[in-house]
Enzyme design. Sequence first.
Site, PDB file in Angstrom:
ATOM      1  CE  LYS A 189      -1.196   2.272   3.462  1.00 53.49           C
ATOM      2  NZ  LYS A 189      -1.673   2.944   4.692  1.00 53.49           N
ATOM      3  CG  ASN A 190       2.979   2.383   3.454  1.00 53.70           C
ATOM      4  OD1 ASN A 190       1.835   2.810   3.573  1.00 53.70           O
ATOM      5  ND2 ASN A 190       3.654   1.885   4.480  1.00 53.70           N
ATOM      6  CB  ILE A 225       8.915   6.266  14.468  1.00 54.67           C
ATOM      7  CG1 ILE A 225      10.102   5.313  14.227  1.00 54.67           C
ATOM      8  CG2 ILE A 225       8.552   7.016  13.200  1.00 54.67           C
ATOM      9  CD1 ILE A 225      11.376   5.959  13.766  1.00 54.67           C
ATOM     10  NE  ARG A 232       1.408  10.092  10.356  1.00 57.51           N
ATOM     11  CZ  ARG A 232       0.790   9.018   9.840  1.00 57.51           C
ATOM     12  NH1 ARG A 232       1.480   8.043   9.331  1.00 57.51           N
ATOM     13  NH2 ARG A 232      -0.523   8.948   9.846  1.00 57.51           N
ATOM     14  N   PRO A 233       4.917  16.048  10.752  1.00 55.38           N
ATOM     15  CG  PRO A 233       6.852  17.057  11.555  1.00 55.38           C
ATOM     16  CD  PRO A 233       5.940  15.885  11.788  1.00 55.38           C
ATOM     17  CB  ILE A 234       4.232  18.588   5.554  1.00 56.17           C
ATOM     18  CG1 ILE A 234       3.638  19.970   5.847  1.00 56.17           C
ATOM     19  CG2 ILE A 234       3.168  17.505   5.714  1.00 56.17           C
ATOM     20  CD1 ILE A 234       2.682  20.430   4.771  1.00 56.17           C
ATOM     21  CG  ASP A 235       9.362  20.128   9.288  1.00 53.61           C
ATOM     22  OD1 ASP A 235       8.677  19.100   9.412  1.00 53.61           O
ATOM     23  OD2 ASP A 235      10.483  20.268   9.809  1.00 53.61           O
ATOM     24  CG  ASP A 260       3.695   1.251   9.648  1.00 54.16           C
ATOM     25  OD1 ASP A 260       3.391   2.096  10.511  1.00 54.16           O
ATOM     26  OD2 ASP A 260       3.589   1.469   8.430  1.00 54.16           O
ATOM     27  NE  ARG A 314      -6.331   4.851   6.604  1.00 48.86           N
ATOM     28  CZ  ARG A 314      -5.188   5.116   7.226  1.00 48.86           C
ATOM     29  NH1 ARG A 314      -5.050   4.881   8.515  1.00 48.86           N
ATOM     30  NH2 ARG A 314      -4.158   5.604   6.562  1.00 48.86           N
ATOM     31  CB  CYS A 317      -3.246   6.111  11.791  1.00 49.48           C
ATOM     32  SG  CYS A 317      -4.015   4.718  10.951  1.00 49.48           S
ATOM     33  NE  ARG A 327       1.525  12.447   7.021  1.00 53.40           N
ATOM     34  CZ  ARG A 327       1.467  13.645   7.568  1.00 53.40           C
ATOM     35  NH1 ARG A 327       0.307  14.170   7.888  1.00 53.40           N
ATOM     36  NH2 ARG A 327       2.561  14.343   7.823  1.00 53.40           N
TER      37      ARG A 327
END
Length: 433
Positions: A22-23, A327, A122-125, A305, A398, A117, A93
């Site tokens: 999936k990822n 993490i 989980r920042p997008i910086d 995970d 999901r 989830c 995500r």
Amino acid sequence: MQQYIIKGGKRLEGEVKISGYKNAALGIIAASIMTDEIVKIENVPNVRDINVLLKAIEDIGVEIDWVGKNTIKVNASKINTVDVDFDYVRKIRGSYYLVGALLGKYKKAKVALPGGCNIGSRPIDRHVKGFEALGSKVKIERGLICVEADKLSGGNIYFDESSVGATINVMLAACMAEGQVVLENAAKEPHVVDVANFLNSMGANIKGAGTEVIRIEGVKKLHGSEYSIIPDQIEAGTFMFAAAATKGDVLITNVIPKHLEAFTAKLLEIGTEVIEYDDAIRIKANGRLGSAHVKTLVYPGFLTDMQPQMTTLLSVSEGTSIVTESIFENRFKYADELVRMGADIKVVESNTAIITGVEKLTGATVSAPDLRGGAALVIAGLMADGYTIVENVEYIERGYEDFEIKMQELGAAMIKVNSDDEKAIRKFKFKVG
């Protein structure tokens, strides 16, 4: 509301085939819209996150044609907008990969900030830093990440922390930049490699994926391709741990054993028998397993995970185990549900679990807090005494294709029913005794 009902105590036996990752599929589907030619993608997992992403790109004009259950054809020649702002796309995500894909192709994009989830920040910086280094202007407004550039230029980009999402997202945009882009401290996960291989099959020039330094020579356009997604290492790991938890004997096919080495090492450490083949792995367990200390790390370390599944297995192993989550800070929410089933787990400072193994778990009604925590609760139900009801199965669906069907084929006493379908529930309980 749908739920799983599980009668514990059944030993898993037989063979299970693993679906596409999936990822990886999320990044590959986003990448497929970067050409106006037809792209055929095989081994696509038919799960909720993928279907949400496909709906999102259909809404901006992409044509999707399912060819069988796990193969799609993508035609992105008629995209009519770079604005992707729908309620459903905020739920996953992987929607942020559309930023890199649209930026690379059209030099602009507006995409809803993603959800997924609730397992921690989980920042997008790091994504923003990468896009800006390519020459883009980036701003966040009204819940959207908005990027635009006159042109994308080459250069060196150093990620302060290794990030799969940022590595893939910036790689998508960079493959159509002018000149060479070098990504340093890049993520090395298998799905980063898979997305890079897919882009190369479309005519991109990416070297070094799977190492800390990725070099990308920008190209002016990408072309059509046919590609098959790699097997899902997390689904494979989940079935590996389920087999060990139930003292089972399961052959897990369509896997890449190299991707599973961190899981294999821990299973061997606690006393599980593991037999590797070229594209399969067999898990056999007898008697009570031992304890272990586990710390989650970026690949090739033990993946976050798989932490809930590992903790669940250790909850009935002999001795005391320690699991440290490095993490995500909210990954132990499922632990309270395991305690309801009789587990002895103490979470310290939100990132460390001290697990004293108990002889057995007992069935209870529990709620999946997220995707992987939900899968772990299913494993708990499989080895518990009595009936377990797992609610909020939409989280599990999901990321796992035909989860209960695959478990049933291995001998699990498990069904999915509507919570108000008392007739189906009674029928199941009568059947399994």
